[in-house]
Scaffold this active site. Structure first.
Site, PDB file in Angstrom:
ATOM      1  N   ASP A 177      -1.963  -0.663   5.899  1.00  0.00           N
ATOM      2  CA  ASP A 177      -2.413  -0.147   7.192  1.00  0.00           C
ATOM      3  C   ASP A 177      -3.917  -0.062   7.333  1.00  0.00           C
ATOM      4  O   ASP A 177      -4.432   0.036   8.445  1.00  0.00           O
ATOM      5  CB  ASP A 177      -1.837   1.257   7.423  1.00  0.00           C
ATOM      6  CG  ASP A 177      -2.493   2.292   6.528  1.00  0.00           C
ATOM      7  OD1 ASP A 177      -3.132   3.218   7.071  1.00  0.00           O
ATOM      8  OD2 ASP A 177      -2.383   2.185   5.299  1.00  0.00           O
ATOM      9  N   SER A 235      -2.328   0.922  -4.795  1.00  0.00           N
ATOM     10  CA  SER A 235      -2.942   1.928  -3.935  1.00  0.00           C
ATOM     11  C   SER A 235      -4.385   2.214  -4.321  1.00  0.00           C
ATOM     12  O   SER A 235      -4.730   2.258  -5.497  1.00  0.00           O
ATOM     13  CB  SER A 235      -2.135   3.240  -4.022  1.00  0.00           C
ATOM     14  OG  SER A 235      -2.762   4.264  -3.294  1.00  0.00           O
ATOM     15  N   GLY A 236      -5.201   2.436  -3.293  1.00  0.00           N
ATOM     16  CA  GLY A 236      -6.533   2.942  -3.515  1.00  0.00           C
ATOM     17  C   GLY A 236      -6.526   4.441  -3.739  1.00  0.00           C
ATOM     18  O   GLY A 236      -7.581   5.052  -3.904  1.00  0.00           O
ATOM     19  N   ARG A 274     -15.123  11.584  -1.138  1.00  0.00           N
ATOM     20  CA  ARG A 274     -13.985  12.462  -0.869  1.00  0.00           C
ATOM     21  C   ARG A 274     -13.524  13.190  -2.123  1.00  0.00           C
ATOM     22  O   ARG A 274     -13.240  14.393  -2.098  1.00  0.00           O
ATOM     23  CB  ARG A 274     -12.829  11.653  -0.268  1.00  0.00           C
ATOM     24  CG  ARG A 274     -13.065  11.222   1.164  1.00  0.00           C
ATOM     25  CD  ARG A 274     -11.928  10.357   1.673  1.00  0.00           C
ATOM     26  NE  ARG A 274     -11.948   9.039   1.064  1.00  0.00           N
ATOM     27  CZ  ARG A 274     -10.918   8.195   1.049  1.00  0.00           C
ATOM     28  NH1 ARG A 274      -9.763   8.563   1.590  1.00  0.00           N
ATOM     29  NH2 ARG A 274     -11.031   7.004   0.498  1.00  0.00           N
ATOM     30  N   GLU A 316      -1.711  10.817   3.847  1.00  0.00           N
ATOM     31  CA  GLU A 316      -2.821  10.416   2.985  1.00  0.00           C
ATOM     32  C   GLU A 316      -2.963  11.506   1.926  1.00  0.00           C
ATOM     33  O   GLU A 316      -3.324  12.643   2.227  1.00  0.00           O
ATOM     34  CB  GLU A 316      -4.110  10.282   3.794  1.00  0.00           C
ATOM     35  CG  GLU A 316      -4.113   9.154   4.805  1.00  0.00           C
ATOM     36  CD  GLU A 316      -4.297   7.788   4.164  1.00  0.00           C
ATOM     37  OE1 GLU A 316      -4.837   7.724   3.038  1.00  0.00           O
ATOM     38  OE2 GLU A 316      -3.904   6.789   4.798  1.00  0.00           O
ATOM     39  N   ASP A 335      -0.357   5.073   0.794  1.00  0.00           N
ATOM     40  CA  ASP A 335      -0.654   6.107   1.795  1.00  0.00           C
ATOM     41  C   ASP A 335      -0.568   5.561   3.220  1.00  0.00           C
ATOM     42  O   ASP A 335      -1.183   4.534   3.541  1.00  0.00           O
ATOM     43  CB  ASP A 335      -2.049   6.678   1.551  1.00  0.00           C
ATOM     44  CG  ASP A 335      -2.138   7.415   0.230  1.00  0.00           C
ATOM     45  OD1 ASP A 335      -1.866   8.621   0.206  1.00  0.00           O
ATOM     46  OD2 ASP A 335      -2.466   6.768  -0.790  1.00  0.00           O
ATOM     47  N   LYS A 389      -6.934  -5.069  -5.047  1.00  0.00           N
ATOM     48  CA  LYS A 389      -5.610  -5.331  -4.482  1.00  0.00           C
ATOM     49  C   LYS A 389      -5.377  -6.833  -4.368  1.00  0.00           C
ATOM     50  O   LYS A 389      -4.300  -7.339  -4.703  1.00  0.00           O
ATOM     51  CB  LYS A 389      -5.460  -4.649  -3.124  1.00  0.00           C
ATOM     52  CG  LYS A 389      -5.368  -3.134  -3.199  1.00  0.00           C
ATOM     53  CD  LYS A 389      -5.023  -2.520  -1.855  1.00  0.00           C
ATOM     54  CE  LYS A 389      -4.829  -1.009  -1.974  1.00  0.00           C
ATOM     55  NZ  LYS A 389      -4.287  -0.411  -0.747  1.00  0.00           N
ATOM     56  N   ASN A 420      -8.862  -1.555   3.410  1.00  0.00           N
ATOM     57  CA  ASN A 420      -8.837  -1.967   2.011  1.00  0.00           C
ATOM     58  C   ASN A 420      -7.590  -2.774   1.657  1.00  0.00           C
ATOM     59  O   ASN A 420      -7.468  -3.298   0.550  1.00  0.00           O
ATOM     60  CB  ASN A 420      -8.985  -0.763   1.071  1.00  0.00           C
ATOM     61  CG  ASN A 420      -7.817   0.180   1.111  1.00  0.00           C
ATOM     62  OD1 ASN A 420      -7.209   0.389   2.160  1.00  0.00           O
ATOM     63  ND2 ASN A 420      -7.484   0.773  -0.015  1.00  0.00           N
ATOM     64  N   ASP A 476       0.852  -1.182   0.000  1.00  0.00           N
ATOM     65  CA  ASP A 476       0.000   0.000   0.000  1.00  0.00           C
ATOM     66  C   ASP A 476       0.892   1.238   0.000  1.00  0.00           C
ATOM     67  O   ASP A 476       2.057   1.175   0.400  1.00  0.00           O
ATOM     68  CB  ASP A 476      -0.877  -0.040   1.251  1.00  0.00           C
ATOM     69  CG  ASP A 476      -1.674   1.222   1.456  1.00  0.00           C
ATOM     70  OD1 ASP A 476      -2.388   1.625   0.529  1.00  0.00           O
ATOM     71  OD2 ASP A 476      -1.577   1.808   2.552  1.00  0.00           O
TER      72      ASP A 476
END
Length: 229
Positions: free
Chosen positions: A176, A108-109, A64, A28, A21, A153, A179, A19
């Site tokens: 972390d 990454s998301g 967001r 983030e 962020d 992922k 997701n 991941d």
């Protein structure tokens, strides 16, 4: 003290998914972009809940990003230059694994504007992420489909392992947030880095105190083998 109890055999892995962020980097990115739009508190609150597994990831991401509508695309470069920093040990972690023959993927998301740059900075072979929709030099507040989240992922872990001809037991995943949980649970070594409780409870091991080079010790590397600048 960070501990990882495991069999001696098979500790070194041939595929890493990480991941970005709050794992490879210390922030983030969406929260930092929202700061430039005057919406950081609102966006960060949603980010925190999504990472804890309290909100469905795709909906939380769309909500967001919608708050960033109208933000000049140039602010992406500003956010990267001013806010994005590798976490301690990240570059040594990735470059040491790569030097050992492991294939390293940043997944990454978040968004590819950032993953492309972070992947180069840290030494990943490739990166996967979402894409902002941009028109006339401004973010529209939309995300290109399909959204890369928890299941994507996991799918990347499985497809990359298949492409490389390695068993999932020869893979590692680190993250972390909620997701990241599916890939962490499926990998041969699933690591939680400064993770949310839902992730830490399911991972094979946690890194809560040391930097990211702790993962190298878990995989059987000695400090003399670390690739440092």
């Amino acid at each position: 003290m960070d501990l990882c109890v495991q069999p001696e055999e098979g500790r070194r892995k041939r595929l890493l998914l990480a991941d970005m962020d709050s794992t490879i980097i210390a922030c983030e990115c969406l929260d930092e972009l929202a700061d430039f739009a005057g919406r950081k508190a609102e966006v960060a609150a949603i980010t925190e809940r999504a990472m804890r597994g309290e909100l469905e990831f795709e909906g939380a991401l769309r909500e967001r990003v919608a708050m960033l509508a109208g933000l000049p695309e140039s602010q992406l470069e500003r956010a990267y230059a001013e806010r994005v920093r590798l976490n301690p040990g990240a570059r040594t972690f990735v470059r040491t694994l790569a030097a050992s023959g492991a294939h390293c993927v940043l997944v990454s998301g978040g968004f590819d504007f950032f993953t492309r740059r972070v992947a180069i900075q840290a030494g990943f072979h490739e990166d996967r992420a979402n894409r902002f929709v941009v028109e006339d030099g401004h973010l529209t507040g939309a995300v290109e489909d399909p959204i890369l989240g928890r299941e994507a992922k996991l799918a990347t872990l499985v497809s990359e392992a298949d492409r490389l001809g390695v068993d999932l037991s020869q893979t590692a995943a680190i993250g972390d947030g909620a997701n990241d949980l599916a890939m962490i649970e499926a990998a041969g070594l699933g690591l939680a880095y400064r993770a949310k409780p839902v992730v830490a409870a399911q991972a094979d091991a946690q890194i809560d105190h040391a930097d990211l080079t702790a993962a190298l010790y878990f995989m059987g590397f000695s400090e003399a083998e670390f690739v440092r600048d």
